[in-house]
Design a protein around this motif. Sequence first.
Motif, short mmCIF file in Angstrom:
data_model
loop_
_atom_site.label_atom_id
_atom_site.label_comp_id
_atom_site.label_asym_id
_atom_site.label_seq_id
_atom_site.Cartn_x
_atom_site.Cartn_y
_atom_site.Cartn_z
N ILE A 17 -36.23 15.78 7.86
CA ILE A 17 -35.19 15.19 8.69
C ILE A 17 -35.62 13.87 9.31
CG2 ILE A 17 -35.85 16.37 10.82
CD1 ILE A 17 -32.84 16.79 11.34
N TYR A 18 -36.96 13.69 9.48
CA TYR A 18 -37.49 12.46 10.05
C TYR A 18 -37.28 11.27 9.12
CZ TYR A 18 -40.90 9.31 12.24
OH TYR A 18 -41.51 8.23 12.83
N CYS A 19 -37.18 11.57 7.80
CA CYS A 19 -37.01 10.49 6.82
C CYS A 19 -35.65 9.82 6.92
CB CYS A 19 -37.18 11.04 5.40
SG CYS A 19 -38.85 11.64 5.05
N ILE A 20 -34.67 10.58 7.45
CA ILE A 20 -33.31 10.03 7.48
C ILE A 20 -33.24 8.74 8.32
CG2 ILE A 20 -30.94 10.52 8.19
CD1 ILE A 20 -31.48 13.46 7.60
N SER A 21 -34.13 8.64 9.31
CA SER A 21 -34.10 7.43 10.14
C SER A 21 -34.39 6.17 9.33
CB SER A 21 -35.10 7.55 11.29
OG SER A 21 -36.41 7.71 10.78
N GLY A 22 -35.00 6.31 8.17
CA GLY A 22 -35.27 5.15 7.32
C GLY A 22 -34.00 4.48 6.85
N PHE A 23 -32.92 5.28 6.63
CA PHE A 23 -31.64 4.67 6.23
C PHE A 23 -31.10 3.73 7.32
CE2 PHE A 23 -31.45 8.69 3.66
CZ PHE A 23 -31.62 8.09 2.44
N PHE A 24 -31.28 4.14 8.58
CA PHE A 24 -30.78 3.31 9.68
C PHE A 24 -31.65 2.06 9.88
CE2 PHE A 24 -29.46 7.68 10.56
CZ PHE A 24 -28.10 7.51 10.72
N LEU A 25 -32.99 2.26 9.72
CA LEU A 25 -33.89 1.12 9.88
C LEU A 25 -33.71 0.09 8.77
CD1 LEU A 25 -37.16 2.93 11.01
CD2 LEU A 25 -35.57 1.64 12.42
N ALA A 26 -33.22 0.54 7.61
CA ALA A 26 -33.00 -0.39 6.49
C ALA A 26 -31.97 -1.47 6.84
CB ALA A 26 -32.55 0.37 5.24
N ALA A 27 -31.11 -1.16 7.83
CA ALA A 27 -30.10 -2.14 8.22
C ALA A 27 -30.73 -3.39 8.84
CB ALA A 27 -29.11 -1.51 9.21
N ASN A 28 -31.97 -3.28 9.32
CA ASN A 28 -32.63 -4.45 9.92
C ASN A 28 -32.89 -5.55 8.91
OD1 ASN A 28 -32.74 -3.24 12.47
ND2 ASN A 28 -34.65 -2.19 11.99
N PHE A 29 -32.93 -5.18 7.60
CA PHE A 29 -33.18 -6.18 6.56
C PHE A 29 -31.89 -6.84 6.06
CE2 PHE A 29 -36.75 -3.18 6.15
CZ PHE A 29 -37.81 -4.04 6.29
N THR A 35 -32.94 -4.81 1.93
CA THR A 35 -32.13 -3.67 2.38
C THR A 35 -32.09 -2.59 1.30
OG1 THR A 35 -30.76 -5.19 3.67
CG2 THR A 35 -29.87 -2.99 3.25
N PHE A 36 -31.83 -3.01 0.06
CA PHE A 36 -31.79 -2.03 -1.05
C PHE A 36 -33.17 -1.42 -1.27
CE2 PHE A 36 -28.24 -4.91 -1.99
CZ PHE A 36 -27.21 -4.00 -2.14
N ALA A 37 -34.21 -2.27 -1.15
CA ALA A 37 -35.56 -1.74 -1.34
C ALA A 37 -35.90 -0.70 -0.28
CB ALA A 37 -36.57 -2.88 -1.31
N ALA A 38 -35.50 -0.97 0.96
CA ALA A 38 -35.79 -0.03 2.04
C ALA A 38 -35.03 1.27 1.85
CB ALA A 38 -35.43 -0.66 3.39
N LEU A 65 -33.15 10.97 -9.46
CA LEU A 65 -33.15 9.51 -9.61
C LEU A 65 -31.72 8.95 -9.53
CD1 LEU A 65 -35.81 8.99 -12.43
CD2 LEU A 65 -36.03 8.47 -9.99
N ALA A 66 -30.77 9.67 -10.11
CA ALA A 66 -29.38 9.24 -10.03
C ALA A 66 -28.90 9.23 -8.58
CB ALA A 66 -28.50 10.14 -10.89
N ILE A 67 -29.28 10.29 -7.85
CA ILE A 67 -28.89 10.34 -6.43
C ILE A 67 -29.52 9.17 -5.67
CG2 ILE A 67 -29.11 11.66 -4.31
CD1 ILE A 67 -28.88 14.19 -5.93
N VAL A 73 -27.37 2.02 -3.74
CA VAL A 73 -26.23 1.09 -3.85
C VAL A 73 -25.25 1.31 -2.71
CG1 VAL A 73 -24.27 0.42 -5.28
CG2 VAL A 73 -26.48 0.89 -6.34
N ALA A 74 -24.92 2.56 -2.42
CA ALA A 74 -23.90 2.86 -1.42
C ALA A 74 -24.36 2.48 -0.01
CB ALA A 74 -23.52 4.34 -1.48
N ILE A 75 -25.54 2.99 0.37
CA ILE A 75 -25.99 2.74 1.74
C ILE A 75 -26.42 1.29 1.93
CG2 ILE A 75 -27.69 3.37 3.49
CD1 ILE A 75 -27.75 6.17 2.30
N GLY A 76 -27.18 0.74 0.94
CA GLY A 76 -27.58 -0.66 1.04
C GLY A 76 -26.38 -1.59 1.05
N GLY A 77 -25.45 -1.34 0.13
CA GLY A 77 -24.23 -2.16 0.11
C GLY A 77 -23.42 -2.02 1.40
N GLY A 78 -23.40 -0.80 1.92
CA GLY A 78 -22.68 -0.58 3.18
C GLY A 78 -23.29 -1.37 4.33
N HIS A 79 -24.65 -1.37 4.38
CA HIS A 79 -25.31 -2.16 5.42
C HIS A 79 -24.97 -3.64 5.30
CE1 HIS A 79 -27.35 1.10 7.20
NE2 HIS A 79 -28.33 1.25 6.30
#
Length: 321
Positions: A17-29, A35-38, A65-67, A73-79
Amino acid sequence: MLATAALLAFHDPIFIIYCISGFFLAANFAPSRWTFAAVAATSFVLYGAALDWTRADIQLIAFHLAIVAVQTVAIGGGHIAAIRIEGRERKYRKAVGDLQTALEENADLHAQLLTQAHQAGILDERQRMAREIHDTLAQGLTGIIMQLRAAQRVEDSGAHIDTALGLAGDSLSEARRSVAALQPGQLEDSHLPDAVTTLARDWTRTSGVDVRVEVTGDRVALSTAIEVTLFRVAQEALANVAKHASATSVGLTLSYTGPAVLLDVRDDGTGIRASGGGEGFGLSGMRQRVRGVGGTFEIESAPGEGTAVSAIVPALQGSPR
């Protein structure tokens, strides 16, 4: 953060569950490629820690890998989209604020212009009334006084009193017309040449000084403003001759030259003597009238050599009567 999350997750899956915070921190890029790399790195750590590698096969790895790809694409593009939308909203809010400020400034400017226009209208109306009073009441009263003084000097004063009464009636009529902003009565049923001829004839009768009227060029029907201006200039010029010039003869010339109309009033009187007071109201009023219709006004005079008043105005044509 990802390295710490990976160590904790491999130690105990509960820390995934701690890993999920990485999706939010990716928005900083955002909005860069990092952003996509993060997001991709966070997805690899998340699913890599959750995957049972001892039982993993190619299909399961491909599914994960598909997920990861879809999430990247979805989260990075959303950011990136969110950052760009936020930037556009910020620009829009700034534009709206600038527009509101501009509207408020324009409203203040509009109010100032309305106030200035109102004040200018009041000033113009005051000047118009002042000129009309000077050209009607003042001149009429001057003529009445002259006739009454002449009546005092003779035994048979009936003619002078009748003339004074006529001037009083004419002055009252002209005053009423001035208040109503109407043109002089002499111009109601006739054009300028006939009106100035009538004016000269009446002035000669009251002043006793001969006026020679000459009209040159092809006569055309002028606009009301032009005819009123030239008529008032002729009227004021003759009034000045009667009050100040001590002249024995006056010449009035009205010239139609095509694009312009010229009015000249000349006398053989004492001329204008230089003084420090500048122009009187009559002269300044004539100048303002002529300038008001786009014309020019000139005075030529010398002590003992008479005075010449000249007005040149554009020949703006009006409707025939």
